[in-house]
Scaffold this active site. Structure first.
Site, PDB file in Angstrom:
ATOM      1  N   MET A  32     -24.536  -7.861  -8.044  1.00 25.14           N
ATOM      2  CA  MET A  32     -23.244  -7.359  -8.521  1.00 25.14           C
ATOM      3  C   MET A  32     -23.053  -7.720  -9.997  1.00 25.14           C
ATOM      4  O   MET A  32     -21.935  -7.619 -10.512  1.00 25.14           O
ATOM      5  CB  MET A  32     -22.117  -7.922  -7.671  1.00 25.14           C
ATOM      6  CG  MET A  32     -22.215  -7.461  -6.211  1.00 25.14           C
ATOM      7  SD  MET A  32     -20.654  -7.419  -5.359  1.00 25.14           S
ATOM      8  CE  MET A  32     -20.142  -9.113  -5.485  1.00 25.14           C
ATOM      9  N   GLU A  71     -28.941 -17.809 -13.534  1.00 28.19           N
ATOM     10  CA  GLU A  71     -30.321 -18.235 -13.210  1.00 28.19           C
ATOM     11  C   GLU A  71     -30.676 -17.984 -11.741  1.00 28.19           C
ATOM     12  O   GLU A  71     -31.852 -17.901 -11.406  1.00 28.19           O
ATOM     13  CB  GLU A  71     -30.535 -19.715 -13.548  1.00 28.19           C
ATOM     14  CG  GLU A  71     -30.601 -20.008 -15.037  1.00 28.19           C
ATOM     15  CD  GLU A  71     -29.248 -20.380 -15.596  1.00 28.19           C
ATOM     16  OE1 GLU A  71     -28.201 -19.960 -15.027  1.00 28.19           O
ATOM     17  OE2 GLU A  71     -29.220 -21.093 -16.615  1.00 28.19           O
ATOM     18  N   HIS A  93     -29.823 -15.199  -9.967  1.00 29.74           N
ATOM     19  CA  HIS A  93     -30.341 -13.826  -9.995  1.00 29.74           C
ATOM     20  C   HIS A  93     -31.700 -13.787 -10.699  1.00 29.74           C
ATOM     21  O   HIS A  93     -32.614 -13.089 -10.274  1.00 29.74           O
ATOM     22  CB  HIS A  93     -29.386 -12.909 -10.769  1.00 29.74           C
ATOM     23  CG  HIS A  93     -27.996 -12.849 -10.231  1.00 29.74           C
ATOM     24  ND1 HIS A  93     -26.923 -13.426 -10.874  1.00 29.74           N
ATOM     25  CD2 HIS A  93     -27.485 -12.269  -9.121  1.00 29.74           C
ATOM     26  CE1 HIS A  93     -25.815 -13.201 -10.194  1.00 29.74           C
ATOM     27  NE2 HIS A  93     -26.122 -12.500  -9.121  1.00 29.74           N
TER      28      HIS A  93
HETATM   29  P1  AMP Z   1     -24.504 -11.229  -6.104  1.00 27.92           P
HETATM   30  O1  AMP Z   1     -24.598 -10.679  -7.490  1.00 27.92           O
HETATM   31  O2  AMP Z   1     -23.638 -12.440  -5.992  1.00 27.92           O
HETATM   32  O3  AMP Z   1     -24.228 -10.172  -5.065  1.00 27.92           O
HETATM   33  O4  AMP Z   1     -25.954 -11.772  -5.762  1.00 27.92           O
HETATM   34  C1  AMP Z   1     -27.086 -10.930  -5.835  1.00 27.92           C
HETATM   35  C2  AMP Z   1     -28.264 -11.619  -5.206  1.00 27.92           C
HETATM   36  O5  AMP Z   1     -28.541 -12.835  -5.898  1.00 27.92           O
HETATM   37  C3  AMP Z   1     -28.009 -11.998  -3.731  1.00 27.92           C
HETATM   38  O6  AMP Z   1     -29.187 -11.771  -2.976  1.00 27.92           O
HETATM   39  C4  AMP Z   1     -27.684 -13.454  -3.834  1.00 27.92           C
HETATM   40  O7  AMP Z   1     -27.981 -14.185  -2.655  1.00 27.92           O
HETATM   41  C5  AMP Z   1     -28.575 -13.905  -4.976  1.00 27.92           C
HETATM   42  N1  AMP Z   1     -28.054 -15.137  -5.556  1.00 27.92           N
HETATM   43  C6  AMP Z   1     -26.808 -15.341  -6.044  1.00 27.92           C
HETATM   44  N2  AMP Z   1     -26.660 -16.625  -6.442  1.00 27.92           N
HETATM   45  C7  AMP Z   1     -27.851 -17.240  -6.182  1.00 27.92           C
HETATM   46  C8  AMP Z   1     -28.331 -18.574  -6.344  1.00 27.92           C
HETATM   47  N3  AMP Z   1     -27.560 -19.542  -6.850  1.00 27.92           N
HETATM   48  N4  AMP Z   1     -29.594 -18.842  -5.963  1.00 27.92           N
HETATM   49  C9  AMP Z   1     -30.377 -17.864  -5.427  1.00 27.92           C
HETATM   50  N5  AMP Z   1     -29.985 -16.596  -5.239  1.00 27.92           N
HETATM   51  C10 AMP Z   1     -28.732 -16.287  -5.614  1.00 27.92           C
END
Ligand code: AMP
Length: 284
Positions: free
Chosen positions: A31, A36, A38
């Site tokens: 999103m 770090e 992502h």
């Molecule tokens: P989001 O933008 O929050 O929807 O996250 C996109 C992807 O990045 C999802 O698969 C999340 O699980 C992953 N993600 C977000 N934060 C982290 C993190 N701290 N460590 C590992 N993966 C993450």
């Protein structure tokens, strides 16, 4: 130079050319407001595949009516620069109108797995996630798609959906990336005031206490939950929403940890809802 592509037709065209050259494709759905966490997914995809598409889309169908869809942080230029520095080829950044026809009628629902944990306070959330992930998989047709364990329930649901619906993609789960003090990195951490940011370390600390209890041989979920809750209770700014121990097949609460378990928490720090978790497999 990383390209920002906004239409479905254009992404399809780019991927078709890669495929014609016999090259592999990785997809990292996000999103945006990339950090770090992502970046670790993008790095993994760049290492595993010839090409990587990073989608940046604040998906309206996974937000409830009183959630932070409007205020969710956005910074496309920062995201494009991070994606480029990490070596991915394309940022797919569609508008909501490009992704969703006004008269769409099809939903994607994974039964049961989305009703516990975050599903209790976010009843439509995982259907929205499944819908957008299905569409992204159909648009990009990647060989592999990368998801963080940070959103563990999402990872389990996406894996099940892909298996149940025979999507021809490998789902790769990636470990949680944390700040130096243990706080899981999240785009929503930007909502925290300095005082709240300091208090938020209690999430990872409380999970460490739960893990220590399990590693000491305790198998009763109630004792694990209590160890986590005791640490959370010592932080006045923390309001726990749930502390659960669930199985990793159906995401149902367990009484005793016998197979692989997920210990997951959601905690409000001020107005911000944060999540964290760990997986534990008892030695037999
Ligand atoms: P989001 O933008 O929050 O929807 O996250 C996109 C992807 O990045 C999802 O698969 C999340 O699980 C992953 N993600 C977000 N934060 C982290 C993190 N701290 N460590 C590992 N993966 C993450």
């Amino acid at each position: 130079m990383t390209r920002v592509v906004t239409t479905i037709a254009e992404v399809r065209q780019i991927v078709r050319a890669w495929r014609a050259a016999g090259q592999t494709v990785g997809l990292v759905p996000t999103m945006g407001y990339l950090h770090e966490g992502h970046q670790s997914l993008i790095e993994r995809s760049v290492a595993d595949n010839d090409h990587t598409v990073v989608s940046v889309f604040v998906n309206p169908t996974q937000f409830g009516p009183n959630e932070d869809l409007e205020s969710y942080p956005r910074d496309l230029e920062h995201d494009r620069a991070l994606v480029e520095a990490t070596g991915a080829d394309v940022v797919f950044h569609p508008t909501p109108a490009e992704m969703y026809y006004p008269n769409r009628r099809t939903t994607v629902h994974v039964d049961e797995l989305g009703s516990e944990l975050c599903g209790k306070s976010r009843p439509i959330h995982f259907d929205g996630v499944c819908l957008v992930v299905s569409k992204l998989l159909n648009i990009v047709t990647p060989d592999r798609a990368y998801f963080g364990q940070k959103d563990a329930q999402q990872l389990l649901i996406v894996r099940r959906m892909v298996r149940d619906l025979s999507f021809g993609v490998e789902i790769v789960g990636c470990p949680i990336v944390r700040e130096a003090d243990g706080l899981a990195k999240s785009s929503r951490n930007t909502y925290l005031s300095d005082e709240e940011r300091a208090a938020a370390v209690v999430l990872s600390r409380s999970l460490a206490a739960g893990r220590a209890v399990l590693e000491g041989g305790e198998r009763r979920a109630s004792a694990v939950r209590q160890a986590v809750l005791d640490v959370l209770a010592a932080e006045p700014l923390a309001a726990p929403e749930y502390v659960e121990v669930v199985d990793t097949d159906d995401v149902n609460p367990v009484e005793t940890v016998e197979g692989e378990a997920l210990v997951a928490i959601a905690v409000r720090i001020g107005g911000t809802r944060l999540i964290d978790n760990f997986f534990f497999t008892p030695e037999v």
